[in-house]
Design a protein around this motif. Structure first.
Motif, PDB file in Angstrom:
ATOM      1  N   GLY A   2       0.791  -1.234   0.000  1.00 42.03           N
ATOM      2  CA  GLY A   2       0.000   0.000   0.000  1.00 42.03           C
ATOM      3  C   GLY A   2       0.817   1.275   0.000  1.00 42.03           C
ATOM      4  N   ASN A   3       2.148   1.161  -0.125  1.00 41.94           N
ATOM      5  CA  ASN A   3       2.998   2.348  -0.192  1.00 41.94           C
ATOM      6  C   ASN A   3       2.771   3.082  -1.510  1.00 41.94           C
ATOM      7  OD1 ASN A   3       4.346   1.874   2.318  1.00 41.94           O
ATOM      8  ND2 ASN A   3       5.482   0.245   1.293  1.00 41.94           N
ATOM      9  N   PHE A   4       3.035   4.393  -1.507  1.00 38.68           N
ATOM     10  CA  PHE A   4       2.852   5.237  -2.681  1.00 38.68           C
ATOM     11  C   PHE A   4       4.196   5.529  -3.339  1.00 38.68           C
ATOM     12  CE2 PHE A   4      -0.806   6.177  -0.063  1.00 38.68           C
ATOM     13  CZ  PHE A   4      -1.830   6.426  -0.955  1.00 38.68           C
ATOM     14  N   LEU A   5       4.274   5.364  -4.663  1.00 37.83           N
ATOM     15  CA  LEU A   5       5.457   5.781  -5.407  1.00 37.83           C
ATOM     16  C   LEU A   5       5.235   7.227  -5.854  1.00 37.83           C
ATOM     17  CD1 LEU A   5       8.195   4.754  -6.686  1.00 37.83           C
ATOM     18  CD2 LEU A   5       6.918   4.809  -8.835  1.00 37.83           C
ATOM     19  N   LEU A   6       6.150   8.106  -5.476  1.00 37.42           N
ATOM     20  CA  LEU A   6       6.086   9.489  -5.926  1.00 37.42           C
ATOM     21  C   LEU A   6       7.306   9.794  -6.781  1.00 37.42           C
ATOM     22  CD1 LEU A   6       4.948  11.474  -2.761  1.00 37.42           C
ATOM     23  CD2 LEU A   6       3.559  10.314  -4.476  1.00 37.42           C
ATOM     24  N   GLN A   7       7.141  10.765  -7.659  1.00 39.87           N
ATOM     25  CA  GLN A   7       8.265  11.259  -8.439  1.00 39.87           C
ATOM     26  C   GLN A   7       8.540  12.687  -8.014  1.00 39.87           C
ATOM     27  OE1 GLN A   7       7.541  13.536 -12.193  1.00 39.87           O
ATOM     28  NE2 GLN A   7       6.299  11.732 -12.712  1.00 39.87           N
ATOM     29  N   LYS A   8       9.808  13.056  -8.071  1.00 38.09           N
ATOM     30  CA  LYS A   8      10.187  14.454  -7.868  1.00 38.09           C
ATOM     31  C   LYS A   8      10.320  15.072  -9.252  1.00 38.09           C
ATOM     32  CE  LYS A   8      12.679  16.907  -4.566  1.00 38.09           C
ATOM     33  NZ  LYS A   8      13.839  17.001  -3.679  1.00 38.09           N
ATOM     34  N   ARG A   9       9.567  16.156  -9.464  1.00 35.02           N
ATOM     35  CA  ARG A   9       9.573  16.808 -10.763  1.00 35.02           C
ATOM     36  C   ARG A   9      10.936  17.440 -11.044  1.00 35.02           C
ATOM     37  NH1 ARG A   9       4.656  18.212 -13.044  1.00 35.02           N
ATOM     38  NH2 ARG A   9       5.343  20.322 -13.545  1.00 35.02           N
ATOM     39  N   SER A  10      11.321  17.415 -12.299  1.00 33.76           N
ATOM     40  CA  SER A  10      12.582  17.999 -12.730  1.00 33.76           C
ATOM     41  C   SER A  10      12.624  19.495 -12.406  1.00 33.76           C
ATOM     42  CB  SER A  10      12.721  17.798 -14.244  1.00 33.76           C
ATOM     43  OG  SER A  10      13.658  18.689 -14.785  1.00 33.76           O
ATOM     44  N   SER A  11      13.814  20.013 -12.213  1.00 32.12           N
ATOM     45  CA  SER A  11      13.994  21.453 -11.987  1.00 32.12           C
ATOM     46  C   SER A  11      13.668  22.255 -13.241  1.00 32.12           C
ATOM     47  CB  SER A  11      15.430  21.741 -11.546  1.00 32.12           C
ATOM     48  OG  SER A  11      16.333  21.353 -12.565  1.00 32.12           O
ATOM     49  N   LEU A  12      13.522  21.577 -14.375  1.00 30.42           N
ATOM     50  CA  LEU A  12      13.226  22.249 -15.645  1.00 30.42           C
ATOM     51  C   LEU A  12      11.735  22.472 -15.879  1.00 30.42           C
ATOM     52  CD1 LEU A  12      15.655  20.106 -17.846  1.00 30.42           C
ATOM     53  CD2 LEU A  12      16.107  22.345 -16.795  1.00 30.42           C
ATOM     54  N   LYS A  13      10.865  21.936 -15.020  1.00 36.02           N
ATOM     55  CA  LYS A  13       9.418  22.039 -15.218  1.00 36.02           C
ATOM     56  C   LYS A  13       8.941  23.481 -15.019  1.00 36.02           C
ATOM     57  CE  LYS A  13       7.178  18.867 -15.940  1.00 36.02           C
ATOM     58  NZ  LYS A  13       6.797  18.339 -17.235  1.00 36.02           N
ATOM     59  N   ALA A  14       7.981  23.906 -15.870  1.00 34.60           N
ATOM     60  CA  ALA A  14       7.449  25.272 -15.809  1.00 34.60           C
ATOM     61  C   ALA A  14       6.648  25.504 -14.526  1.00 34.60           C
ATOM     62  CB  ALA A  14       6.579  25.557 -17.029  1.00 34.60           C
TER      63      ALA A  14
END
Length: 168
Positions: A42-54
């Motif tokens: 039941g753990n959640f996978l998260l992503q860290k958005r790139s520093s290039l994202k608007a």
């Protein structure tokens, strides 16, 4: 040429396409998908958005997310975004939809978010798209709720809203 996203009316019915920048400038309604991945515990996978994202660079968000392209449905867009951003193909189930409306500097945000969930093994190997994602990480449900409560600015508002609406 800039990609065109699906523009919709206030009832989420398709009415055309435009660039993201045009949608933000005009306050057009548009579609986004949020893909929640959970493991066998039941753990959640998260992503860290790139520093290039608007929008929301370096913020944590769901395993994948993205704009629905012109002519696409939520159901077509969700697996495409998941494969593009972290290299995973799994069955996805529609969880629900919500509307985010806010102003950010010169951007008027009116986005319908279709939320989908899939299951993957905790030891799955991900292939991240570095222009989109800087890292991925598992969070326990308790850890995620605690971090959202104490550091909400580290997360995208749409991800927080998805967790609050569908995972409390």
């Amino acid at each position: 040429m800039a990609e065109k996203i699906q523009i919709v009316d206030e009832n989420d019915e398709p009415i055309g396409g435009s660039t993201r920048q045009e949608a933000w400038a005009n306050g057009s309604y548009y579609r986004l998908v949020q893909i929640v991945l959970r493991d066998e515990d039941g753990n959640f996978l998260l992503q860290k958005r790139s520093s290039l994202k608007a929008l929301f660079p370096n913020c944590w968000t769901n395993a994948a997310s993205g704009h629905v392209d012109e002519g696409e449905t939520y159901e077509i867009s969700a697996p495409r975004e998941l494969a593009e951003e972290i290299g995973v193909e799994v069955p996805l189930e529609f969880v629900g939809k919500f509307l985010v409306q806010k102003r950010m500097d010169d951007k008027i945000i009116n986005q319908f978010n279709g939320v989908f969930e899939g299951k993957v093994a905790h030891d799955t190997k991900f292939t991240i798209q570095p222009l989109e994602v800087s890292e991925v990480r598992w969070f326990t449900p308790e850890e995620l709720k605690e971090k959202i409560a104490t550091s909400p600015s580290e997360f995208t508002p749409a991800m927080v809203q998805a967790v609050n609406e569908f995972y409390q």
